[in-house]
Design a protein around this motif. Structure first.
Motif, PDB file in Angstrom:
ATOM      1  N   ARG A   1       0.833  -1.201   0.000  1.00  0.00           N
ATOM      2  CA  ARG A   1       0.000   0.000   0.000  1.00  0.00           C
ATOM      3  C   ARG A   1       0.865   1.247   0.000  1.00  0.00           C
ATOM      4  NH1 ARG A   1      -2.746  -0.452   6.048  1.00  0.00           N
ATOM      5  NH2 ARG A   1      -0.889   0.095   7.284  1.00  0.00           N
ATOM      6  N   GLN A   2       0.288   2.292  -0.568  1.00  0.00           N
ATOM      7  CA  GLN A   2       0.997   3.560  -0.664  1.00  0.00           C
ATOM      8  C   GLN A   2       0.032   4.694  -0.357  1.00  0.00           C
ATOM      9  OE1 GLN A   2       2.982   4.240  -4.423  1.00  0.00           O
ATOM     10  NE2 GLN A   2       4.423   5.656  -3.473  1.00  0.00           N
ATOM     11  N   ALA A   3       0.327   5.408   0.706  1.00  0.00           N
ATOM     12  CA  ALA A   3      -0.448   6.594   1.078  1.00  0.00           C
ATOM     13  C   ALA A   3       0.178   7.808   0.400  1.00  0.00           C
ATOM     14  CB  ALA A   3      -0.467   6.754   2.586  1.00  0.00           C
ATOM     15  N   PRO A   4      -0.580   8.889   0.238  1.00  0.00           N
ATOM     16  CA  PRO A   4      -0.036  10.081  -0.420  1.00  0.00           C
ATOM     17  C   PRO A   4       1.224  10.579   0.278  1.00  0.00           C
ATOM     18  CG  PRO A   4      -2.403  10.260  -0.219  1.00  0.00           C
ATOM     19  CD  PRO A   4      -2.005   9.037   0.546  1.00  0.00           C
ATOM     20  N   GLY A   5       2.265  10.808  -0.519  1.00  0.00           N
ATOM     21  CA  GLY A   5       3.511  11.339   0.019  1.00  0.00           C
ATOM     22  C   GLY A   5       4.375  10.332   0.740  1.00  0.00           C
ATOM     23  N   LYS A   6       3.972   9.067   0.713  1.00  0.00           N
ATOM     24  CA  LYS A   6       4.734   8.039   1.423  1.00  0.00           C
ATOM     25  C   LYS A   6       5.199   6.964   0.454  1.00  0.00           C
ATOM     26  CE  LYS A   6       2.584   8.705   5.938  1.00  0.00           C
ATOM     27  NZ  LYS A   6       1.956   8.034   7.108  1.00  0.00           N
ATOM     28  N   GLN A   7       6.127   6.144   0.918  1.00  0.00           N
ATOM     29  CA  GLN A   7       6.627   5.067   0.076  1.00  0.00           C
ATOM     30  C   GLN A   7       5.641   3.907   0.081  1.00  0.00           C
ATOM     31  OE1 GLN A   7      10.361   3.999   1.948  1.00  0.00           O
ATOM     32  NE2 GLN A   7       9.401   2.574   3.356  1.00  0.00           N
TER      33      GLN A   7
END
Length: 115
Positions: free
Chosen positions: A38-44
């Motif tokens: 999973r990838q959240a906004p602004g994260k890896q």
């Protein structure tokens, strides 16, 4: 070319449940493992859970006890059952299939958990 088709994302309230599905165009046993990231906004992009050919599993600490990964060999499909969802689980979830030569990715499915 391996194709991974995901489904099951959506909007859910905190404490709710969702089940993600990922169907591969090739037999599961071709891969070393299949999993969900999973990838959240602004994260890896981070590993959520994976299931190996032999059936063993791994989970991120943040989802242990809440998420369960499973598979249906006959359908070449991997599932991610997500219970007790939290707002911090909000992300785009990607299906992954790992082989010796290549990593394959699905198109991603959005999961949004409202507080």
């Amino acid at each position: 070319q391996v194709q991974l088709v995901e489904s099951g994302g959506g909007l859910v309230q905190a404490g709710g449940s969702l089940r993600l599905s990922c169907t591969a165009s090739e037999i599961f046993f071709r891969f070393n493992f299949m999993g969900w990231y999973r990838q959240a906004p602004g994260k890896q992009r981070d590993l959520v859970a994976l299931i190996r050919t032999g059936g063993t599993t791994n989970y991120a600490d943040s989802v242990k006890g809440r998420f369960t990964i499973s598979r249906d060999n006959a359908k070449n499909t991997v599932y991610l059952q997500m219970n007790s969802l939290k707002p911090e689980d909000t992300a785009v979830y990607y299906c992954n299939a790992n082989s010796d030569l290549h990593d394959y990715w699905g198109q991603g499915t959005q999961v949004t958990v409202s507080s």
